[in-house]
Design a protein around this motif. Structure first.
Motif, PDB file in Angstrom:
ATOM      1  N   GLU A   1       0.847  -1.189   0.000  1.00 13.42           N
ATOM      2  CA  GLU A   1       0.000   0.000   0.000  1.00 13.42           C
ATOM      3  C   GLU A   1       0.883   1.240   0.000  1.00 13.42           C
ATOM      4  OE1 GLU A   1      -3.808   0.707   2.506  1.00 13.42           O
ATOM      5  OE2 GLU A   1      -2.214   1.799   3.560  1.00 13.42           O
TER       6      GLU A   1
ATOM      7  N   THR B   1      -6.096  11.343 -10.340  1.00  9.62           N
ATOM      8  CA  THR B   1      -5.969   9.888 -10.401  1.00  9.62           C
ATOM      9  C   THR B   1      -4.626   9.477  -9.809  1.00  9.62           C
ATOM     10  OG1 THR B   1      -7.315   9.777 -12.409  1.00  9.62           O
ATOM     11  CG2 THR B   1      -5.964   7.865 -11.897  1.00  9.62           C
ATOM     12  N   LEU B   2      -4.668   8.559  -8.841  1.00  2.00           N
ATOM     13  CA  LEU B   2      -3.463   8.008  -8.238  1.00  2.00           C
ATOM     14  C   LEU B   2      -3.073   6.750  -8.998  1.00  2.00           C
ATOM     15  CD1 LEU B   2      -4.564   8.261  -4.487  1.00  2.00           C
ATOM     16  CD2 LEU B   2      -3.633  10.064  -5.959  1.00  2.00           C
ATOM     17  N   ARG B   3      -1.798   6.636  -9.370  1.00  2.00           N
ATOM     18  CA  ARG B   3      -1.362   5.496 -10.181  1.00  2.00           C
ATOM     19  C   ARG B   3       0.003   5.002  -9.697  1.00  2.00           C
ATOM     20  NH1 ARG B   3      -1.428   7.110 -16.330  1.00  2.00           N
ATOM     21  NH2 ARG B   3      -1.416   4.834 -16.574  1.00  2.00           N
TER      22      ARG B   3
ATOM     23  N   GLY C   1      -1.716  -0.224 -10.024  1.00  2.00           N
ATOM     24  CA  GLY C   1      -2.749   0.333  -9.158  1.00  2.00           C
ATOM     25  C   GLY C   1      -3.269   1.635  -9.727  1.00  2.00           C
ATOM     26  N   ARG C   2      -4.604   1.874  -9.544  1.00  2.00           N
ATOM     27  CA  ARG C   2      -5.228   3.110 -10.027  1.00  2.00           C
ATOM     28  C   ARG C   2      -6.402   3.441  -9.112  1.00  2.00           C
ATOM     29  NH1 ARG C   2      -6.813   5.970 -15.031  1.00  2.00           N
ATOM     30  NH2 ARG C   2      -5.138   4.896 -16.140  1.00  2.00           N
ATOM     31  N   ARG C   3      -6.508   4.730  -8.802  1.00  2.00           N
ATOM     32  CA  ARG C   3      -7.643   5.173  -7.984  1.00  2.00           C
ATOM     33  C   ARG C   3      -7.897   6.648  -8.253  1.00  2.00           C
ATOM     34  NH1 ARG C   3      -7.913   5.768  -1.346  1.00  2.00           N
ATOM     35  NH2 ARG C   3     -10.084   6.484  -1.243  1.00  2.00           N
TER      36      ARG C   3
ATOM     37  N   SER D   1      -4.894   6.272   0.300  1.00  2.00           N
ATOM     38  CA  SER D   1      -4.118   5.056   0.093  1.00  2.00           C
ATOM     39  C   SER D   1      -4.424   4.457  -1.269  1.00  2.00           C
ATOM     40  CB  SER D   1      -4.426   4.029   1.190  1.00  2.00           C
ATOM     41  OG  SER D   1      -5.796   3.665   1.153  1.00  2.00           O
ATOM     42  N   LEU D   2      -3.415   3.778  -1.810  1.00  2.00           N
ATOM     43  CA  LEU D   2      -3.558   3.066  -3.083  1.00  2.00           C
ATOM     44  C   LEU D   2      -3.017   1.655  -2.893  1.00  2.00           C
ATOM     45  CD1 LEU D   2      -4.189   3.070  -6.148  1.00  2.00           C
ATOM     46  CD2 LEU D   2      -1.827   3.828  -6.518  1.00  2.00           C
TER      47      LEU D   2
END
Length: 654
Positions: A527, A539-541, A551-553, A567-568
């Motif tokens: 994480e 966008t978190l990558r 990972g993408r969020r 967190s991602l």
């Protein structure tokens, strides 16, 4: 008038002269001059600084003041230099300009007490032909009238608001009127006049002054002084008769002579790996044994002897004047062929200054006040006089320094969140991640700056290195991030406010707002966390070197909060990822800012700080070289051997 003791007259004249000059300086008639430090320039110094204010005990200013056009290497601007509040007498600001950008002349604004006192556009040459001025190295003195703000208790700030950089040789605050030449020479005229009077008066008993007696006394004094210097020179030449071949960094001009293991290598090279476990030892000049003639007396060889040749085969990679990133690259290159079963890394505090961080580009402070080293005869005397060489070295060690000390520089410039601070932490993280691969025992030993009194002067740096053994997260700040949109700005006031990456709707297009340098991550479920603010969607990558996404969020921070952590989660392959970039993509439609990201970290290694064992002992290999002597190498080997035994015991328990 009767003069009872005429020999007191020259002393009286000299005392009056000294008192005059002391009062002259104390009253501020001459003012204050801040010389420029060439180390305070370029990216290594300016990138995460908004400005510089000389403090008590630090009477220097940066040699270079970047402009807004220098943001690519100097960081966000404008940059400034702030001087202490001028007294009511210090009404003139002097700017001694040494150089400036030719095609993009800077614009300086002088600000104090909430008002702009002056605005100066430094056009090429300012009336002097630029090519001639640059070729001849002429300095230009610019003056600014501070009468309106002198004595108000407000500092004076010099801000570069336009164009590119300007270089200074110094900045001064002085009185409005320059003392007349007669006033400056008055004390010397006083000495001359009283000496002449001494030669003409009698002593009250009709006996005139005997000039022959005075001449003989003078000759005897000069002869005694010359004999003293000559005797000291002979003693120094006898003491250091090896001419530097056996006294590291000593006088004489000859290089130190080393006894190598096989005539070419400092330590015996190793061949193909056999059944015996292999211990890899890496380090800098301490591990190389600078100042120690025989390689067998250096700590790696002593350690191998202590552990026993039947237990380990030692492979030593030691290079003087090499830093942490060099050690990391050598580990990457040599690990496959050497196949070590255990790794030891020796560091010194200056290893955090990475390979590209030279003295003139990284902001390392240069000692000031060594005025005798600027005299024309200093190089000749240092080369030809052993006594002067010795006195110069000792005097430089105790002479008051008007600049930052080296420990202050390390503690202030290499903190977490600064560009230099994050870069060395990333290099150490990469080194340790590779070293512990496969469950290898790893040890890191730090050679200290000794001797010191009281608390370790680089305690913060020691704790930061030790944090890698106990910490569970690796922070990566905006100071080392890049992007395709937005900008890096200072988030606050003062000399060193934190840096953030920010983007605004209507100004910045959608794109990469924050991208970390590539870092290795271990396999499994991990994480990472992002520190974000603003109401715009981002966008978190997490992307590896080949472009594969792990990972993408998409998130939107609450604009009412100062900062939020998001967190991602990541699911990584068993072998981990060698180069992972943590990215924040700005989607537009609002304002967003990113301060830092946190990557997971779990580095099972042993840290050994040698300061408690070595401080207070005579560790230096010569009066001119701080490197450890043979006795100190023996103590290092003893401490490291105990550490290795503890590491092996832990490994067996696993």
């Amino acid at each position: 008038m009767t003069i009872r003791n005429r020999r007191l007259l020259p002393g009286l004249a000299l005392s009056l002269s000294s008192a005059f000059w002391f009062g002259f300086l104390l009253c501020g008639a001459v003012g204050i001059f801040y010389p420029a430090d060439s180390g305070m320039a370029n990216e290594g110094f300016w990138y995460d600084r908004a400005g510089v204010a000389p403090r008590d005990g630090r009477r220097v200013i940066p040699a270079q003041l970047p402009g807004p056009m220098d943001g690519s290497w100097a960081g966000p601007g404008p940059k400034w230099i702030e001087l202490p509040p001028p007294s009511s007498r210090q009404r003139v600001l002097e700017l001694w300009v040494a150089d400036r950008h030719e095609s993009a002349p800077p614009t300086l604004e002088i600000v104090s007490a909430g008002r702009r006192v002056a605005r100066i556009v430094l056009t090429p040459g300012n009336g002097l032909r630029w090519e001639r001025w640059e070729r001849e190295g002429k300095r230009e003195r610019l003056t600014v009238d501070l009468s309106a703000v002198a004595g108000l208790g407000a500092p004076v700030r010099i801000v570069n608001t336009g164009g590119s950089w300007v270089a200074f040789s110094g900045i001064g605050l002085r009185a409005e009127a320059t003392p007349t030449p007669l006033l400056l020479f008055l004390p010397f005229l006083c000495i001359i006049g009283m000496t002449v009077a001494l030669a003409r008066r009698d002593d009250g008993e009709g006996a005139p002054l005997d000039l022959r007696e005075a001449a003989v006394a003078g000759v005897l004094t000069v002869t005694a002084f010359a004999l003293t210097l000559g005797g000291g020179e002979l003693a120094a030449r006898w003491m250091f008769r090896d001419q530097g071949t056996a006294t590291s960094e000593g006088p004489g001009g000859k290089g130190f002579e080393y006894a190598m293991a096989d005539g070419r290598h400092r330590f015996p090279p190793v061949g193909a790996k056999g059944a015996k476990p292999r211990l890899l030892i890496q380090g800098d000049s301490v591990t190389y044994g600078v100042g120690v003639r025989d390689w067998r007396a250096v700590w790696p060889a002593r350690l191998a002897a202590r552990l026993g040749p039947d237990r380990f085969e030692a492979a030593v990679i030691a290079f003087p004047n090499r830093e942490l990133d060099f050690h990391r690259r050598r580990l990457y290159a040599e690990e496959g062929g050497l196949a070590p079963d255990m790794v030891l890394l020796q560091m010194y505090v200056n290893d955090v200054e990475l390979e590209g961080c030279h003295h003139t580009t990284c902001g390392r402070p240069e000692p000031t006040g060594r005025w005798w080293r600027a005299l024309w005869f200093h190089p000749w005397l240092r080369k030809n006089s052993y006594l002067y060489y010795f006195v110069d070295h000792r005097l430089a060690g105790v002479w008051p320094n008007g600049n930052r000390s080296y420990p202050e520089y390390l503690n202030e410039d290499f903190v977490a969140g600064s560009r230099k601070g994050d870069l060395w932490r990333l290099e150490l993280y990469r080194y340790l991640m590779r070293a512990v691969r496969g469950g290898r025992p790893v040890g890191l030993l730090l050679y200290p700056m000794v001797p010191f009194e009281g608390e370790n002067p680089v305690k913060g740096l020691v704790e930061a290195i030790g944090h890698f053994a106990t910490g569970r997260t690796l922070p990566i700040h905006a100071a080392v991030a890049d992007g395709t949109t937005g900008a890096t700005i200072f988030d606050g006031e003062g000399e060193r406010p934190p840096l953030v990456r920010t983007a605004r709707d209507g100004i910045d297009l959608p794109g990469v707002l924050f991208q970390s340098p590539p870092i290795p991550l271990v396999g499994g479920v991990q994480e990472v966390r992002f520190k974000v603010r603003g109401g715009a969607p981002v966008t978190l990558r997490a992307i590896d070197g080949s472009g594969q996404e792990y990972g993408r969020r998409e998130i939107v921070a609450d604009r009412r909060k100062e900062w939020e952590w998001f967190s991602l989660p990541l699911k990584l392959p068993v072998g981990g990822v060698e180069e992972m970039r943590l990215v924040v993509y700005y989607l537009g439609a609002g304002e967003a800012a990113v301060a830092e990201v946190e990557a997971p970290m779990n580095l099972p290694f042993t840290f050994l700080d040698l300061a408690p064992r070595l401080n207070g002992l005579k560790t230096h290999t010569s009066p001119f070289d701080w490197h450890p002597n043979e006795a100190t190498h023996a103590l290092i080997a003893e401490e490291v051997a105990a550490m290795v035994e503890r590491m092996l015991a832990v490994k067996e328990e696993e």
